[in-house]
Design a protein around this motif. Structure first.
Motif, PDB file in Angstrom:
ATOM      1  N   PHE A 125       0.936  -1.079   0.048  1.00 40.01           N
ATOM      2  CA  PHE A 125      -0.004  -0.107  -0.137  1.00 40.01           C
ATOM      3  C   PHE A 125       1.041   1.289   0.121  1.00 40.01           C
ATOM      4  CE2 PHE A 125      -3.249  -2.847   0.436  1.00 40.01           C
ATOM      5  CZ  PHE A 125      -4.683  -2.101   0.664  1.00 40.01           C
ATOM      6  N   ASP A 126       1.007   2.160  -0.993  1.00 41.91           N
ATOM      7  CA  ASP A 126       1.580   3.150  -1.270  1.00 41.91           C
ATOM      8  C   ASP A 126       0.599   4.340  -1.066  1.00 41.91           C
ATOM      9  OD1 ASP A 126       0.475   4.254  -3.793  1.00 41.91           O
ATOM     10  OD2 ASP A 126       1.433   2.414  -4.660  1.00 41.91           O
ATOM     11  N   LEU A 127       1.182   5.482  -0.534  1.00 39.63           N
ATOM     12  CA  LEU A 127       0.430   6.613  -0.185  1.00 39.63           C
ATOM     13  C   LEU A 127      -0.709   7.015  -1.056  1.00 39.63           C
ATOM     14  CD1 LEU A 127       2.814   9.029   1.756  1.00 39.63           C
ATOM     15  CD2 LEU A 127       1.003   7.740   2.593  1.00 39.63           C
ATOM     16  N   ALA A 128      -0.182   6.876  -2.537  1.00 42.53           N
ATOM     17  CA  ALA A 128      -1.152   7.330  -3.500  1.00 42.53           C
ATOM     18  C   ALA A 128      -2.484   6.501  -3.480  1.00 42.53           C
ATOM     19  CB  ALA A 128      -0.409   7.303  -4.877  1.00 42.53           C
ATOM     20  N   TYR A 526       0.831   9.261 -16.848  1.00 38.74           N
ATOM     21  CA  TYR A 526       2.136   9.764 -16.347  1.00 38.74           C
ATOM     22  C   TYR A 526       1.798  10.587 -15.086  1.00 38.74           C
ATOM     23  CZ  TYR A 526       6.309  12.592 -15.602  1.00 38.74           C
ATOM     24  OH  TYR A 526       7.543  13.160 -14.954  1.00 38.74           O
ATOM     25  N   LYS A 527       1.958  10.476 -13.987  1.00 42.75           N
ATOM     26  CA  LYS A 527       1.598  10.971 -12.765  1.00 42.75           C
ATOM     27  C   LYS A 527       3.021  11.226 -11.656  1.00 42.75           C
ATOM     28  CE  LYS A 527      -1.767  10.980  -8.805  1.00 42.75           C
ATOM     29  NZ  LYS A 527      -2.051  12.514  -9.463  1.00 42.75           N
ATOM     30  N   ARG A 531       0.075  16.424  -7.798  1.00 41.51           N
ATOM     31  CA  ARG A 531      -0.671  17.604  -8.476  1.00 41.51           C
ATOM     32  C   ARG A 531      -0.724  17.207  -9.957  1.00 41.51           C
ATOM     33  NH1 ARG A 531       1.826  23.120  -5.216  1.00 41.51           N
ATOM     34  NH2 ARG A 531       1.266  22.519  -3.279  1.00 41.51           N
ATOM     35  N   PHE A 532       0.309  16.907 -10.435  1.00 41.38           N
ATOM     36  CA  PHE A 532       0.277  16.906 -12.036  1.00 41.38           C
ATOM     37  C   PHE A 532      -0.169  15.238 -12.631  1.00 41.38           C
ATOM     38  CE2 PHE A 532       2.281  16.082 -16.063  1.00 41.38           C
ATOM     39  CZ  PHE A 532       2.110  17.236 -16.762  1.00 41.38           C
ATOM     40  N   GLU A 569      -3.707  17.383 -16.385  1.00 37.19           N
ATOM     41  CA  GLU A 569      -4.326  18.150 -15.480  1.00 37.19           C
ATOM     42  C   GLU A 569      -3.294  18.489 -14.607  1.00 37.19           C
ATOM     43  OE1 GLU A 569      -7.222  15.636 -13.827  1.00 37.19           O
ATOM     44  OE2 GLU A 569      -7.517  14.702 -15.526  1.00 37.19           O
ATOM     45  N   TYR A 570      -3.581  19.718 -13.988  1.00 35.56           N
ATOM     46  CA  TYR A 570      -2.785  20.237 -12.625  1.00 35.56           C
ATOM     47  C   TYR A 570      -3.628  20.422 -11.530  1.00 35.56           C
ATOM     48  CZ  TYR A 570       0.742  22.738 -10.099  1.00 35.56           C
ATOM     49  OH  TYR A 570       1.498  23.198  -8.960  1.00 35.56           O
ATOM     50  N   GLU A 571      -3.376  20.300 -10.430  1.00 35.66           N
ATOM     51  CA  GLU A 571      -4.093  20.668  -9.227  1.00 35.66           C
ATOM     52  C   GLU A 571      -3.322  21.045  -7.982  1.00 35.66           C
ATOM     53  OE1 GLU A 571      -7.967  18.564  -6.264  1.00 35.66           O
ATOM     54  OE2 GLU A 571      -6.373  17.446  -7.565  1.00 35.66           O
ATOM     55  N   VAL A 572      -3.771  22.119  -7.425  1.00 35.14           N
ATOM     56  CA  VAL A 572      -3.282  22.529  -6.115  1.00 35.14           C
ATOM     57  C   VAL A 572      -4.378  22.244  -5.110  1.00 35.14           C
ATOM     58  CG1 VAL A 572      -2.297  24.442  -4.730  1.00 35.14           C
ATOM     59  CG2 VAL A 572      -1.692  24.267  -7.075  1.00 35.14           C
TER      60      VAL A 572
END
Length: 704
Positions: A125-128, A526-527, A531-532, A569-572
């Motif tokens: 289990f990774d954080l993502a 691709y992540k 954020r991206f 996509e980009y998110e803050v």
């Protein structure tokens, strides 16, 4: 180290290995701020965006609204990680087969989790993954009494939504005295939606939904047809986990069992970028029906009872009404079709409203293997109508259901061994038609996942509530084989692909011979950080069809539909997000004609303390309707929007959500499509004079 983590790990089991101790201390020193909290804050998610990540290119006949409703309900009533089954966690569409096995091995060896932060100690289990899973799960504290649960609901709200088109459709315009067509819609132009829900996760649920479409009468009471004032009404009362009584529902409900061949409702997936979990359906049992889709649900009473620690028995009865087109033959009304649009705006549509009585009696027996390794189930469903169903006498309908009664029975099972999951289902209907499905999901190390599925539905297999994986909208007259592969070389990259080959042994609508086809799909994600993300996909589908226009229908021609997409996509978090997409597609009859389509759009969302703004600006250009493009749009809570883009023009929308108080939220949404080459939009009573189509909607939600 915080006390709750010491309890969770050091003291609850003395068999922790040195590796586990080192892992726990690494978690503590890596995330000391997080671990000092009792539980992470549940993050609010956009369900439509979540579905879009699974199925970037929605199909015209997809059932994404059902999937949306199911995920919304899962978010509102999250799973308790200490009691959740593999099927329930699998239905979140987040965990791989390897991660599922790892979690249940961990829970079996170390006992119940005491905190959601303990997920960081589960191998694999990774954080993502944990961040994706958190909105749908909880670690429930000690059980409380039923009386206390009623006093402390986890979900209690009242919601009202209304909207209308700003341009007048032909159906709302008084006809000219010299007009030949005098039929018009009988209700007002606005639509309406009211929803109430009071529920406690794992304890009870009570709710009702009322809905009318534009053009439908606001009030019409015909209790004999189950029309209680407004056009569509739905109600349920549910009681859960009262000793051996695991589930009891009175009112409207759905049943999900096995691979969906007999009971297939809710989490019904098509083919998309989730190439692995697509092939498996989770056995979720009976669930309240809360959608406004006016078909594919049962109305009556259903209960699940644990007759043994490993055996659950579900029985149900349903007495509902269906829309039907009927013709009088001698002294009998013969049902020729079962419309599913849900529209009752004109006299002819209202004549079909709930005129057919349907009775269903069903049974599901589920045996659970020890250690969460698998299960074996048996399903039975008897359906009876008060009118004979006989579809039009045309060749492609020769093997369709005909009569007043149908019976279908089947068996399903699945088994988990190491990182392999095997599953299958078989069923037979009263006609003698059979359905068979078998598949497997394999975790091939840390980087590779594989899924395989073979299916066969005979041309006389009749299942009215089945929704297993198929190329067609129903599991009938089809055989096929599917293979999906996912490769994750590291945490930044993910490559997915599938191939599906299918054939139809008998004729279909507008296909005057046995036919076949195939499709394949490639998706690259691709992540590099939270954020991206960016992805590219390519999808191509080949199917045989009658030749177009005035050409002879035979021999069949092959149609080819291609779609290519780039999405960035980009998110803050809690501030803003932007999304840019380029989408191209074409449709062709091989060697005859070709139609091209292009869509480009820009999405922006801004978050402030009490208000959120969302918007889109899109440009589209298609040669004709054959190359139309579909794209999800952000909408209000419990609303779902997937418009079709065709011709040449622009589409844009603006939406605002305002938290007036802690308990009161308001949404406003305006959208408009402008066409460059059209002077009339749509046809029939939906026709609009002019080149633009605008809609405004408002929604209010009060949380008690």
């Amino acid at each position: 180290m915080p006390k709750h983590l010491r309890n969770a790990y050091a003291f609850k089991n003395n068999s922790l290995s040195l590796r586990q101790y080192l892992l726990l201390f690494s978690i503590y020193f890596s995330f000391p701020g997080l671990l000092s909290a009792q539980e992470p804050t549940r993050k609010e998610i956009d369900i439509a965006q979540f579905i879009q990540s699974l199925f970037p290119v929605p199909a015209e006949d997809s059932e994404d609204s059902d999937l949306y409703e199911s995920l919304v309900q899962l978010y509102a009533s999250p799973l308790d990680l200490n009691t959740a089954t593999p099927d329930e966690l699998s239905a979140t569409l987040i965990l791989s087969e390897t991660q599922l096995r790892s979690f249940f091995d961990y829970r079996e060896k170390l006992g119940p989790l005491l905190s959601l932060y303990e997920l960081q100690a589960v191998p694999g289990f990774d954080l993502a993954t944990i961040q994706k899973l958190l909105p749908f799960v909880i670690v429930k504290p000690k059980p409380i009494s039923f009386r206390e649960s009623i006093k402390n609901p986890s979900q209690h709200f009242l919601m009202l939504r209304s909207g209308k088109l700003l341009e007048k459709q032909k159906g709302f315009i008084i006809p000219d005295s010299g007009s030949n067509a005098t039929t018009r819609y009988q209700g007002r132009a606005g639509n309406g939606y009211l929803r109430y829900r009071n529920a406690r996760t794992g304890s009870y649920s009570f709710g009702f939904t009322l809905e009318k479409d534009a053009g439908e009468k606001l009030w019409n009471w015909e209790a004999g047809k189950q029309i209680f004032g407004i056009d569509f009404s739905s109600f349920h009362a549910q009681l859960m986990n009262r000793g051996k009584l695991k589930n009891l529902i009175i009112g409207d409900y759905q049943v999900q069992a096995g691979q969906g061949m007999i009971f297939g409702a809710g989490f019904s997936l098509g083919k998309g970028s989730e190439v692995i979990r697509t092939v498996y359906r989770s056995t979720l049992g009976i669930r309240p029906y809360t959608s406004v889709v006016e078909t594919n649900f049962l109305r009556g009473i259903a209960a699940t009872y644990a007759i043994h620690s490993h055996i659950d028995l579900t029985a149900f009865y349903s007495g509902s009404r269906r829309d039907a087109s009927q013709e009088q033959v001698l002294d009998e009304a013969i049902t020729t079709s079962l419309p599913i649009s849900g529209y009752h705006r004109t006299p002819s549509e209202r004549e079909k409203h709930n005129i057919l009585a349907e009775r269903n009696v069903g049974l599901h027996i589920l045996y659970k293997l020890s250690s969460q390794k698998g299960q074996l189930g048996f399903t039975f469903l008897h359906t009876a109508y008060h009118s004979t169903i006989r579809k039009r006498d045309v060749p492609y309908n020769r093997f369709e259901f005909s009569g007043k009664q149908n019976f279908v029975a089947g068996a399903h099972g699945d088994y988990r061994w190491q990182n392999f999951h095997f599953f299958g289902e078989g069923a037979v209907s009263k006609s003698g038609g059979t359905g068979l499905l078998a598949g497997a999901i394999a975790g091939l190390g840390k980087k590779w996942d594989l899924s395989l599925l073979a299916r066969h539905y005979s041309r006389s297999f009749h299942t009215f509530y089945g929704n297993s994986l198929s190329e067609s909208t129903r599991p009938i007259n089809e055989a096929g084989a599917y293979a999906g592969l996912r490769y994750m070389p590291n945490r930044r990259w993910q490559l997915s692909a599938y191939s599906d080959r299918f054939r139809f042994p008998w004729l279909k609508y507008q296909i005057d011979a046995a036919s076949k086809g195939f499709d394949y799909y490639f998706h690259t994600l691709y992540k590099p950080n939270k954020r991206f993300n960016a992805y590219m996909l390519y999808h191509e589908k080949h199917k045989q069809h009658n030749q177009p226009g005035d050409l002879p229908s035979l021999p069949l021609s092959t149609t080819v539909r291609r779609t290519a997409m780039i999405n960035v996509e980009y998110e803050v978090p809690l501030r803003f997000s932007v999304r840019t997409r380029f989408q191209y597609g074409n449709f062709a009859y091989r060697d005859i004609s070709k139609s091209n389509g292009l869509t480009v759009f820009q999405d922006v969302t801004w978050h402030f303390a009490k208000i959120e703004f969302s918007g889109r600006l899109a440009f589209f250009k298609t040669d004709d309707y054959d190359s139309r493009q579909y794209a999800y749009e952000k909408d209000m809570l419990y609303a779902f929007s997937v418009p079709a883009y065709y011709d040449t023009g622009t589409r844009h929308y603006l939406m605002a959500r305002y938290n007036l108080t802690k308990d009161l939220k308001i949404w406003l949404r305006w959208s408009q499509t402008r066409y460059a080459k059209l002077d009339k939009i749509s046809s029939g009573l939906n026709e609009i004079e002019g080149n633009k189509r605008s809609e405004i909607k408002a929604q209010v939600m009060y949380q008690f």
